[in-house]
Design a protein around this motif. Structure first.
Motif, PDB file in Angstrom:
ATOM      1  N   VAL B  36      84.828  90.813  82.464  1.00 19.15           N
ATOM      2  CA  VAL B  36      85.636  90.153  83.047  1.00 19.15           C
ATOM      3  C   VAL B  36      85.911  89.489  84.064  1.00 19.15           C
ATOM      4  CG1 VAL B  36      88.007  89.244  82.793  1.00 19.15           C
ATOM      5  CG2 VAL B  36      87.097  90.977  80.573  1.00 19.15           C
ATOM      6  N   LEU B  37      85.456  90.857  85.242  1.00 14.41           N
ATOM      7  CA  LEU B  37      86.098  90.998  86.316  1.00 14.41           C
ATOM      8  C   LEU B  37      84.860  92.080  87.566  1.00 14.41           C
ATOM      9  CD1 LEU B  37      88.671  91.561  88.765  1.00 14.41           C
ATOM     10  CD2 LEU B  37      88.418  92.380  85.856  1.00 14.41           C
ATOM     11  N   ASP B  38      84.337  91.953  87.814  1.00 19.33           N
ATOM     12  CA  ASP B  38      83.882  93.305  89.013  1.00 19.33           C
ATOM     13  C   ASP B  38      84.641  93.294  90.088  1.00 19.33           C
ATOM     14  OD1 ASP B  38      82.517  94.477  90.282  1.00 19.33           O
ATOM     15  OD2 ASP B  38      80.264  93.154  90.561  1.00 19.33           O
ATOM     16  N   PHE B  39      85.425  93.970  90.283  1.00 21.41           N
ATOM     17  CA  PHE B  39      85.984  93.466  91.296  1.00 21.41           C
ATOM     18  C   PHE B  39      85.909  94.281  92.656  1.00 21.41           C
ATOM     19  CE2 PHE B  39      90.238  95.159  94.120  1.00 21.41           C
ATOM     20  CZ  PHE B  39      90.603  94.317  93.920  1.00 21.41           C
ATOM     21  N   HIS B  40      86.303  93.218  93.666  1.00 21.23           N
ATOM     22  CA  HIS B  40      86.505  93.546  94.481  1.00 21.23           C
ATOM     23  C   HIS B  40      87.537  93.211  95.832  1.00 21.23           C
ATOM     24  CE1 HIS B  40      81.679  93.444  93.382  1.00 21.23           C
ATOM     25  NE2 HIS B  40      81.785  94.830  94.651  1.00 21.23           N
ATOM     26  N   HIS B  41      87.592  94.601  96.733  1.00 19.43           N
ATOM     27  CA  HIS B  41      88.989  93.790  97.413  1.00 19.43           C
ATOM     28  C   HIS B  41      89.047  92.559  98.667  1.00 19.43           C
ATOM     29  CE1 HIS B  41      92.001  97.133  96.549  1.00 19.43           C
ATOM     30  NE2 HIS B  41      90.764  97.423  96.295  1.00 19.43           N
ATOM     31  N   PRO B  42      89.355  92.144  99.106  1.00 16.70           N
ATOM     32  CA  PRO B  42      89.945  90.993  99.977  1.00 16.70           C
ATOM     33  C   PRO B  42      88.465  91.081 101.501  1.00 16.70           C
ATOM     34  CG  PRO B  42      92.009  91.514  99.200  1.00 16.70           C
ATOM     35  CD  PRO B  42      90.959  92.475  99.302  1.00 16.70           C
ATOM     36  N   HIS B  43      88.971  92.825 101.188  1.00 14.56           N
ATOM     37  CA  HIS B  43      87.883  93.577 103.039  1.00 14.56           C
ATOM     38  C   HIS B  43      86.370  92.924 102.384  1.00 14.56           C
ATOM     39  CE1 HIS B  43      87.582  97.567 101.939  1.00 14.56           C
ATOM     40  NE2 HIS B  43      88.429  97.333 101.355  1.00 14.56           N
ATOM     41  N   GLN B  44      86.345  93.276 101.449  1.00 10.33           N
ATOM     42  CA  GLN B  44      85.174  93.517 101.240  1.00 10.33           C
ATOM     43  C   GLN B  44      84.427  91.916 101.033  1.00 10.33           C
ATOM     44  OE1 GLN B  44      85.887  96.317  97.255  1.00 10.33           O
ATOM     45  NE2 GLN B  44      84.523  97.745  98.102  1.00 10.33           N
ATOM     46  N   LEU B  45      84.853  91.777 100.451  1.00 10.35           N
ATOM     47  CA  LEU B  45      84.659  90.254  99.842  1.00 10.35           C
ATOM     48  C   LEU B  45      84.683  89.605 102.073  1.00 10.35           C
ATOM     49  CD1 LEU B  45      86.428  88.558  97.158  1.00 10.35           C
ATOM     50  CD2 LEU B  45      84.442  88.958  97.997  1.00 10.35           C
ATOM     51  N   LEU B  46      85.521  89.462 102.476  1.00  8.64           N
ATOM     52  CA  LEU B  46      85.040  88.939 103.744  1.00  8.64           C
ATOM     53  C   LEU B  46      84.220  89.987 104.721  1.00  8.64           C
ATOM     54  CD1 LEU B  46      89.134  88.530 104.553  1.00  8.64           C
ATOM     55  CD2 LEU B  46      87.467  86.622 104.995  1.00  8.64           C
ATOM     56  N   GLU B  47      83.875  90.787 104.949  1.00  4.17           N
ATOM     57  CA  GLU B  47      82.848  91.634 104.892  1.00  4.17           C
ATOM     58  C   GLU B  47      81.415  91.316 104.847  1.00  4.17           C
ATOM     59  OE1 GLU B  47      84.332  95.739 104.917  1.00  4.17           O
ATOM     60  OE2 GLU B  47      85.626  95.613 105.602  1.00  4.17           O
ATOM     61  N   GLY B  48      81.283  90.898 103.328  1.00  7.83           N
ATOM     62  CA  GLY B  48      80.606  90.371 102.926  1.00  7.83           C
ATOM     63  C   GLY B  48      79.586  91.556 102.108  1.00  7.83           C
ATOM     64  N   ARG B  71      75.367  81.940  91.874  1.00  6.52           N
ATOM     65  CA  ARG B  71      75.667  83.078  91.226  1.00  6.52           C
ATOM     66  C   ARG B  71      76.454  83.846  91.522  1.00  6.52           C
ATOM     67  NH1 ARG B  71      69.767  82.488  91.505  1.00  6.52           N
ATOM     68  NH2 ARG B  71      69.325  81.858  89.422  1.00  6.52           N
ATOM     69  N   ASP B  72      76.394  84.844  93.159  1.00  4.90           N
ATOM     70  CA  ASP B  72      77.102  85.077  93.694  1.00  4.90           C
ATOM     71  C   ASP B  72      78.718  85.068  93.515  1.00  4.90           C
ATOM     72  OD1 ASP B  72      75.204  86.957  93.635  1.00  4.90           O
ATOM     73  OD2 ASP B  72      75.262  86.613  95.931  1.00  4.90           O
ATOM     74  N   ALA B  73      79.605  83.417  93.591  1.00  4.05           N
ATOM     75  CA  ALA B  73      80.683  83.279  93.838  1.00  4.05           C
ATOM     76  C   ALA B  73      81.295  83.163  91.798  1.00  4.05           C
ATOM     77  CB  ALA B  73      80.139  81.626  94.408  1.00  4.05           C
ATOM     78  N   LEU B  74      80.390  83.267  90.960  1.00  2.98           N
ATOM     79  CA  LEU B  74      80.689  83.970  89.248  1.00  2.98           C
ATOM     80  C   LEU B  74      80.517  84.895  89.562  1.00  2.98           C
ATOM     81  CD1 LEU B  74      78.214  80.892  87.998  1.00  2.98           C
ATOM     82  CD2 LEU B  74      80.916  80.512  88.495  1.00  2.98           C
ATOM     83  N   LYS B  75      79.459  85.774  90.165  1.00  3.38           N
ATOM     84  CA  LYS B  75      79.621  87.092  89.974  1.00  3.38           C
ATOM     85  C   LYS B  75      80.575  87.704  90.276  1.00  3.38           C
ATOM     86  CE  LYS B  75      76.403  90.876  91.451  1.00  3.38           C
ATOM     87  NZ  LYS B  75      77.169  92.181  91.082  1.00  3.38           N
ATOM     88  N   TYR B  76      81.331  87.257  91.487  1.00  3.55           N
ATOM     89  CA  TYR B  76      82.532  88.106  91.823  1.00  3.55           C
ATOM     90  C   TYR B  76      83.749  87.421  91.617  1.00  3.55           C
ATOM     91  CZ  TYR B  76      79.425  90.413  94.147  1.00  3.55           C
ATOM     92  OH  TYR B  76      77.987  91.604  94.876  1.00  3.55           O
TER      93      TYR B  76
END
Lengths: 494, 494
Positions: B36-48, B71-76
């Motif tokens: 359903v999702l591939d979870f990442h924390h806010p700081h991970q997305l911010l760091e890239g 593709r990535d916007a959907l992946k994450y």
């Protein structure tokens, strides 16, 4: 179809058919020969057109009919991306923005929490930061939110300002407050009246400030009005200045207005819904000088930046106010014991609950164009407006509503048909000119070759307000507008 | 790319690539094996993340990167259409609705006037009429508007009711009014508090009415509270009853509430944002009996009808009120001298100016499914909820929050891990159970196999609130949820 088992192939075929219809429409939009619209009256659409019946029934229609319906919905609509559509502040059809909106629809999520919109929430934070920088706010404390349009963004600014000065309003309502008044120029957008009606402030507490001939706020009148309200025991709290007025495209003198706001301790809002895009242009951003002294700014990327509808930001200089003003901490949505940093659950900043994802298309366009790409787009539209202005000055049968060069892309003018040329410009002449403009617009709609908006303003009879925000529009399209208006209007007898 | 000359082929290739990415995502959503999702924390997305950098730059990125970004916007992100996503009242991904939203994005217009949205304005009128019929309003005077979500729709109802009783509020503000109070159950949505804060009524003038164990408003308490407010000199004017509460999915007793409203001359609003869909089901619509006596109804097709976000209607029984309450007659938009019937320029009914086109996807789905298709969808979701309820009753390690059969698809329950089974249900036990639920949700997010929401309610520790609005969810998915919660929680030691 999906989600049915083995529905994959069938779904792909259907969606590809839809894709082909949409792409066909896109091509038509841009290949100059097509019409801007194929006008039909409301009763015609209600009665149904050949093969296009809008009524709903209990039973499903076959998929073939659905595809026909898609084709017809576009056929009888208005091509807002057409290079000859100059009717509204939002126009154009950006291919990257479109792709972004298709993806948003496919992701089909909601902005209330990081939990269900992680990528979009982060994008919103980054874009808001970027917009703060462009405004020139140095605090690095980005705050703001994307809202459903400029009127709601402007409403936020009044709401937050009211809360800043009178925080008890949240619990006790307006009953706990003195009679508060706000100021905005007589040429500003009607959203401040809408906001005052909604917020329980009342329209009569919106004080209109006079403008000069060019449509800019007269700062001495602002100060006089503030003093007059204070004398009457009312409490001024808020001034909205406009960056790019709706009709004239005027920019108020922000620095002088900021001085007044500082002097009297008032909240300064800048409604840059339309003019905000000029911040992206090194050549034109001086027109917004002083905006960095505002407490809040409305900026609609769906206007001058060409982002698909809708995309509007309310930006607030003081971090935390938006949250404090609006939060209710509903526990079913904003659980404090989640496993991630819940300050990213920004949904409680809003006056909404669910909130549409308006950020992705803007983010994707910014990636694809860079700030420099937006700059080119903005500059091109302003060049075209200048071209139109210069051209109008050379034409005897057109008359400018105000003589100055355009600051934004708004150019306002009358077409004077032969029957009115050389006549005394008396009351009767004005009445006729008023009708001429509306009549030409009616013919324009019937012919569907071009779309330009018109309106009266104070004692001025109906005139055309042309605005250019579509980077697809070229000088030949602008030439066409004038030729077409002349063609549609030259034989008018009144 | 278009609009560049000869950009057609290049644009088509690009958009087809986007199409392929989107269709790939759709397939993944429905083929059960995906997360359903591939979870990442806010700081991970911010760091890239690898190849996915959210920062914006001055210079454009190549188109290949834009496709990767899509593709990535959907992946994450989160697959809200996944059959195991039960986190929010809105879920699912309807293929016809999606096609409708793609078309809406391509048409890229605005709802303010018939002039620029002829087809969509007529569709809105027809759908509002249909919704009136389904509610059971006989006047045939359809009025209402689509708004940006249920909270704004509920705000409209309070705004219009206030205007109906106190029309001077529009010009004079709340200062001209007595202290007005509104009533809604303690289990209702928080939007009435939001609305009261925004409208200048104040949160403390929203009087919470007690509910029974099942979450339904206690009508005798409503009457007592009304009398108490009157005694204090306050002026009751509005009651909101809920059709499908957010947490328990309860339906208030509308007929009895309507009797009270009639007795005291109050506006009756029904918030059927969530429960409105049941009006489409012959089997379940009795739960809304009495709704036809309401003065206004909120109904979100983006919830139980599975329409893509967003799609929310505020329906008003008395024609003309919405217009009178909100209109400002801006001449640049609502020119009275147009060549068509300008009563179709409905944009002045709203508190917005620009308004997103939310109607087409709903219209297209209605065409494709018919009323009967929606009925099947609604019935299926309710059957699944009943299945879940019955299953929970047979499982010792799960406990229902309230024992009654679900009226809507909300089912609320605790998972009791072995370490808490057979222990005295004292304060300490509750504290532990509270943590257990949050901990399981945290693991659920990390694993990404399923999503169910949780919350505490009054003295009740955190529990799971499962809701089913996705017709793609089947009994096997429901079985999976319980197995998965057990797998994630059985080893918890507290």
């Amino acid at each position: 179809m999906l989600p049915a088992r083995n529905g994959g192939r069938y779904t792909e075929d259907f969606l590809l058919e839809v894709f082909n219809i949409l792409f066909g429409y896109i091509q038509k939009t841009f290949t100059g020969k097509s019409k801007v619209l194929d006008f039909h009256h409301p009763h015609q659409l209600l009665e149904g057109l050949e093969g296009f019946n809008l009524d709903l029934s209990d039973q499903p229609e076959p998929l073939e009919q659905i595809l026909v319906d898609c084709r017809d919905a576009l056929k009888y609509g208005v091509k807002t991306g057409h290079p000859r559509y100059f009717n509204q502040l939002s126009s154009g059809l950006d291919m990257i923005g479109l792709a972004g909106e298709w993806l948003t629809a496919t992701a089909n999520t909601n902005m209330f929490t990081f939990e269900i919109a992680p990528v979009f929430i982060i994008m919103e934070e980054l874009i808001i930061k970027k917009m703060h920088e462009l405004i020139g706010w140095r605090e690095g404390q980005a705050d703001g939110i994307f809202s459903p349009g400029g009127t709601i963004s402007n409403l936020y600014s009044v709401l937050v300002a009211r809360y800043k000065f009178f925080p008890t309003v949240k619990t006790k309502g307006m009953a706990a407050l003195p009679r508060i008044v706000l100021f905005t120029s007589e040429n500003s957008h009607y959203s401040f009246e809408k906001a005052s009606a909604v917020l329980g402030i009342g329209i009569e507490n919106v004080v209109p400030v006079a403008c000069d001939d060019r449509g800019k706020m007269i700062v001495s009148d602002l100060e006089e009005k503030i003093l007059k309200e204070k004398e009457q025991g009312h409490v001024p709290f808020y001034v909205s200045a406009t960056a790019g007025t709706t009709v004239y495209g005027a920019f108020d003198p922000f620095s002088e207005i900021a001085d007044i706001c500082e002097k009297y301790g008032l909240w300064l809002h800048v409604d840059a819904a339309w003019g905000g895009g000029l911040l992206l242009s090194k050549k034109h951003r001086f027109k917004l000088n002083g905006i960095e002294r505002a407490n809040s700014v409305t900026w609609n990327p769906h206007k001058m930046m060409g982002v698909p509808l809708q995309c509007s930001a309310i930006l607030i200089r003081e971090k935390g106010l938006l949250q404090a003003c609006n939060q209710l901490c509903a526990k079913y949505l904003f659980q404090p014991d989640k496993q991630y940093d819940v300050t990213y659950d920004t949904g409680d900043k809003t006056i909404q609950c669910g909130r549409h994802v308006d950020i992705f298309k803007l983010w994707l366009m910014w990636k694809a164009k860079g700030t420099s790409g937006f700059e080119l787009q903005v500059n091109k539209c302003l060049e075209n407006a200048e071209y139109l202005y210069k051209k109008l000055k050379t034409r005897d049968n057109f008359e400018l509503v105000f003589p100055d060069e355009p600051e934004h892309t708004n150019v306002c003018f009358w077409y004077i048909p032969p029957c009115l040329q050389g006549m005394p410009k008396d009351r009767e002449w004005n009445v006729k000119l008023h009708k001429v403009t509306a009549k030409i617009k009616a013919r324009m709609m019937e012919e569907g070759t071009v779309m330009v908006s018109y309106l009266p303003l104070k004692e001025k009879p109906n005139f055309f307000r042309m605005v250019i925000s579509n980077p697809a529009a070229n000088k030949t399209d602008i030439d066409f507008v004038l030729e077409e208006i002349e063609r549609l209007g030259h034989d008018l007898k009144l």
